[in-house]
Design a protein around this motif. Sequence first.
Motif, short mmCIF file in Angstrom:
data_model
loop_
_atom_site.label_atom_id
_atom_site.label_comp_id
_atom_site.label_asym_id
_atom_site.label_seq_id
_atom_site.Cartn_x
_atom_site.Cartn_y
_atom_site.Cartn_z
N ARG A 25 34.80 32.96 38.07
CA ARG A 25 34.16 32.08 37.78
C ARG A 25 34.90 30.77 37.05
NH1 ARG A 25 28.64 32.81 38.30
NH2 ARG A 25 28.45 34.60 39.69
N ALA A 26 35.91 31.03 36.33
CA ALA A 26 36.74 30.28 35.50
C ALA A 26 37.86 29.52 36.08
CB ALA A 26 37.43 30.95 34.36
N ASP A 27 38.42 28.39 35.46
CA ASP A 27 39.17 27.65 35.95
C ASP A 27 40.10 27.17 34.84
OD1 ASP A 27 39.10 27.27 38.69
OD2 ASP A 27 37.24 25.98 38.42
N GLY A 28 41.37 26.85 35.03
CA GLY A 28 42.33 26.32 34.12
C GLY A 28 42.75 27.39 32.98
N GLN A 29 42.72 27.08 31.69
CA GLN A 29 43.20 28.18 30.51
C GLN A 29 42.40 29.23 30.66
OE1 GLN A 29 45.90 28.00 28.97
NE2 GLN A 29 45.34 29.99 27.87
N GLN A 30 40.84 28.88 30.87
CA GLN A 30 39.99 30.04 30.99
C GLN A 30 40.09 31.04 31.77
OE1 GLN A 30 36.14 28.16 31.33
NE2 GLN A 30 35.75 28.30 28.95
N ARG A 31 40.79 30.73 33.14
CA ARG A 31 41.01 31.47 34.32
C ARG A 31 42.28 32.37 33.65
NH1 ARG A 31 43.74 31.27 39.38
NH2 ARG A 31 42.56 33.09 40.49
N ARG A 32 43.15 31.71 33.08
CA ARG A 32 44.53 32.24 32.58
C ARG A 32 44.03 33.55 31.78
NH1 ARG A 32 49.70 32.45 32.63
NH2 ARG A 32 49.66 31.05 34.03
N GLU A 33 43.08 33.12 30.86
CA GLU A 33 42.59 34.16 29.84
C GLU A 33 42.14 35.42 30.36
OE1 GLU A 33 40.59 32.12 26.98
OE2 GLU A 33 42.24 30.90 26.21
N ALA A 34 41.11 34.76 31.39
CA ALA A 34 40.43 35.99 32.13
C ALA A 34 41.24 36.87 32.86
CB ALA A 34 39.24 35.52 33.11
N VAL A 35 42.25 36.14 33.20
CA VAL A 35 43.43 37.16 34.19
C VAL A 35 43.95 38.42 33.24
CG1 VAL A 35 45.45 36.83 35.57
CG2 VAL A 35 43.48 35.28 36.08
N GLU A 36 44.34 37.42 32.24
CA GLU A 36 45.41 38.44 31.09
C GLU A 36 44.17 39.71 30.75
OE1 GLU A 36 47.33 36.21 28.04
OE2 GLU A 36 48.44 35.14 29.38
N GLU A 37 42.88 39.40 30.47
CA GLU A 37 42.03 40.56 30.35
C GLU A 37 41.90 41.33 31.39
OE1 GLU A 37 38.02 39.77 28.21
OE2 GLU A 37 39.06 37.64 27.80
N THR A 38 41.89 40.85 32.66
CA THR A 38 41.84 41.93 33.67
C THR A 38 43.07 42.69 33.79
OG1 THR A 38 40.99 39.70 35.03
CG2 THR A 38 41.66 41.79 36.12
N VAL A 39 44.13 42.15 33.64
CA VAL A 39 45.55 42.91 33.64
C VAL A 39 45.38 43.92 32.47
CG1 VAL A 39 47.88 42.96 33.05
CG2 VAL A 39 46.75 41.14 34.57
N GLU A 40 44.76 43.64 31.24
CA GLU A 40 44.87 44.54 30.12
C GLU A 40 43.79 45.57 30.56
OE1 GLU A 40 43.78 42.22 26.81
OE2 GLU A 40 45.63 41.13 26.84
#
Lengths: 276, 638
Positions: free
Chosen positions: B135-150
């Motif tokens: 659902r996210a874009d931009g910086q929020q998406r980046r953060e969400a991806v990092e959380e996914t990786v964690e």
Amino acid sequence: MLVRVLVQLTVVVALSLLVSTAVFVGRYRLRDTRLEWRDRVRAAAPITVVLAVVLLFNSVARQTVPELSWMIGYRWTETPIYDLEGEFILWLQAQATPELTAYFSFIYIYGYVFLLVFPLVAYFALSNTRPLRELLTAYTLNYALGLLCYVFVIAYGPRNVMPELVDALLYDTYPQYQHLTRQVNRNTNVFPSLHTSLAATVGFLAYRTRRVYPKWAVVAGFLSLSVAISTMYLGIHWVIDVLAGIGLAFVSVFLAGHLVGQWSVWDWLENRVSFR
Amino acid sequence: MLTTAGLGVTIGTAGCVREVRNAVNRDGRDRLSLTITTLPADGDRESIQLARTVRDTLEAVGIDASLAILSHEEFLRAILTNHEFDAYVGRYPGGSDPAYLYETLHSQYADESGWQNPFGVTSLALDDVLERQRRADGQQRREAVEETVETFAAEQPFVPICAPDEYRLVRTDRFDGWGERHPGTAQGYLGLEMVGESSDEEGDGDGDGDRDRDGDEDKVARLRAAHTDPRPSQNLNPLSAEYRHRGLVTGLLYDSFAVDPDVIGPLEDGGNDGANTRQANDGNGGDDEADELTTGIDLHPWLAESWEWERNDDALVLSVRLRDDVRFHDGEPLTADDVEFTYRFLADTTLGADGIPAPSPRHRGAIAGLEAVEGSEDGHRVELRFDAGSGTAAAARALTVPILPKHVWRDRSTPADVTGVRIAEGTTDALVVDNVPAVGSGPFAFADRTDREHVTLERSDDHFSVRPGLDLPEPTVSEVQIAIDPRSTSAIELVAGDDADVTTTTLESYVIDDVLEIADGNDDLEVLESPPRTFYHLGFNARTAPFTNPRFRRTVARLIDKAWIVEDIFDGYATPVSSPVASEWVPDELAWDDDDPATPFLGTDGTGDIDIDAARSAFEAAGFDYDANGRLRTREGN
């Protein structure tokens, strides 16, 4: 690439056929053959037709068999094959030297084809056509029974399971042969080893005709043993495939001995004609 | 009296038998045995070696492990369609963008067939971060991806092992321009330049390589490819999960609206093309909202002339403008009707017939969130509606699916029919058809094929990329002949002997040293090195115990010495990985730094030697126990 390899194969085999015909068959048999060849062709024709049909069917079926096998076949690579024989292939490969690799590669391709073709010449040169008919019958049985095994057993050879330990010596040292053998072989068709079974068939029959061709019996025995070892040495077959191949050869030769002479197409035709 | 005695006996016996029953009916734990499914060396040399390494490792820590070797199609069918496996080793056709994790790990796909969640992982924590990522874009998406990786690192739904470097051998004396676009993609074979006019006149070397071709070979500029995977000669269905790897050949036959700019590569710097990209992105007038909508979208127009985003209260709308006068290879026009059909069909190949829906096993994630598709009346525009919460970065993946001709595929929505056999529900013709001849709109059209020998494509002369004024890479060769050659060594020999121009499949790592040497000594040969697009991994079937247990998966992950595997099996031509995304998306604390940050190896790093005691303690700490013979015991089953 394929053409080049095929030409090479044809030339080498043709030359060795010439030489061995001179050595094993001899002038007198050739002279008789020139006089009697019609009768001999007539005698061998029916089984030759059967063999041709089986080979033709085989080449078509080889496309379909793997599709069938993956539906109904048993997968044997891991159990029982690998579990049973463990590391024998590895031991065999550990003996590898460049000379041995060259020798067995040569045997696997050239020696094998020669071994299968020469007996046709040698037995055709005999007045008694029985050995020739037995040979053709045994070939037919090998292909027919072998194909049946391929339908029911899916197994990958050692080179597919242990690529780094079992060097796929043939295909890595002489990649051009890949073009030749992949026309003939599917990689799931390793049980039994048809290379071994056909070579052993020639060996068994050469033993049976040892009084007629004593020298050939020795050469054939040596060559067929070499072919059997080469399939394992080159990482193409497991020991079990080779043993099964020898078993298949034995059965084929045994059956051929009983089947040949049971029926005669020519008598049957004559009877039909005389009844009318 | 007697009755009382009898009653007493009865009570006594009943109590005794109940105790027996209580004891007998308790199941104990059994030795854990599992099967690792993989490919034979002919299909994937590194996979079988990896699988054997993993098996030996598991045996060393007291788990009874064995191998199952399956052909490519059967392997993928077992893993993706039937979910008949305990664990497997293979390559994952991931992506440069982390969006693919959505369908890979989301629990809503656990029961479906295909590349959507083949592991059957069900984790609320993962679902949550994946949803946010979509659902996210931009910086929020980046953060969400990092959380996914964690979250991924903690749960280890599968164990990423390494990303193999891609090497290919090419001849430069007939064609030039190799490697400008990724040679693992269709675009890598467009825009090649013929070297010298004479080269296509004199044919190709000694000529005996073109066995079944006659004399007119001299007149065509034929690109000769050596491909080690026989599947394209057997099946050209872009929907098939079993017969496709990354869809290189079907990528030549079918067009998508957009392509990855990493693939288009140098075009991004090209003059005209910049305008094209801007047109696509600025279509909305350039206001703030539009900027916000298009950041993070990394796609380049291909079959689409341009597209615009619009967000309203109940949907995210992507409206795509088609190029004029595009035709399929059979001459039928490609219209909005075909596009509408394609998206409906990919979402459910039964087209809504009774029974369960059967989505395309390869495109589930690309169309996640897509709710409706509507073509305009003039047939030039298509509106894709996504659910209101969708982010544009994830939604834009819908632009990458192949556009199918409706008149060919509509009839394939019927269930596959085999006389006398009951076929599983949801098996439509579309999923099993070999699709030969393939009818697409791509830069090349299907010409001919022979099973396990070759598949030949010919240039589609009126493909839009050849139109003047469009700076897109175009098909320059008149024919592509993909010869099937089962081994790297013989494929190399074909290229070195001037019987082929390129090895389209990547070379196996054990030959790369030799290839570099061969190319070094020959001016006409060049080795292309391209960034990895797949990674090797160990997958678990998280539908059954003990693989349901993240602690078990984590412990197994810690038994794998990835750095050593890269050296030992891949001859150093791979990169060890602990996260399933490109390094730019990995948070710093999980970045690979000499050792595995997520699941450090339980042993001496770089040697492959496991510390058996540490491994056993780790399993025990995870709640498993060992019997007197040092065998790991577990309660198996569901």
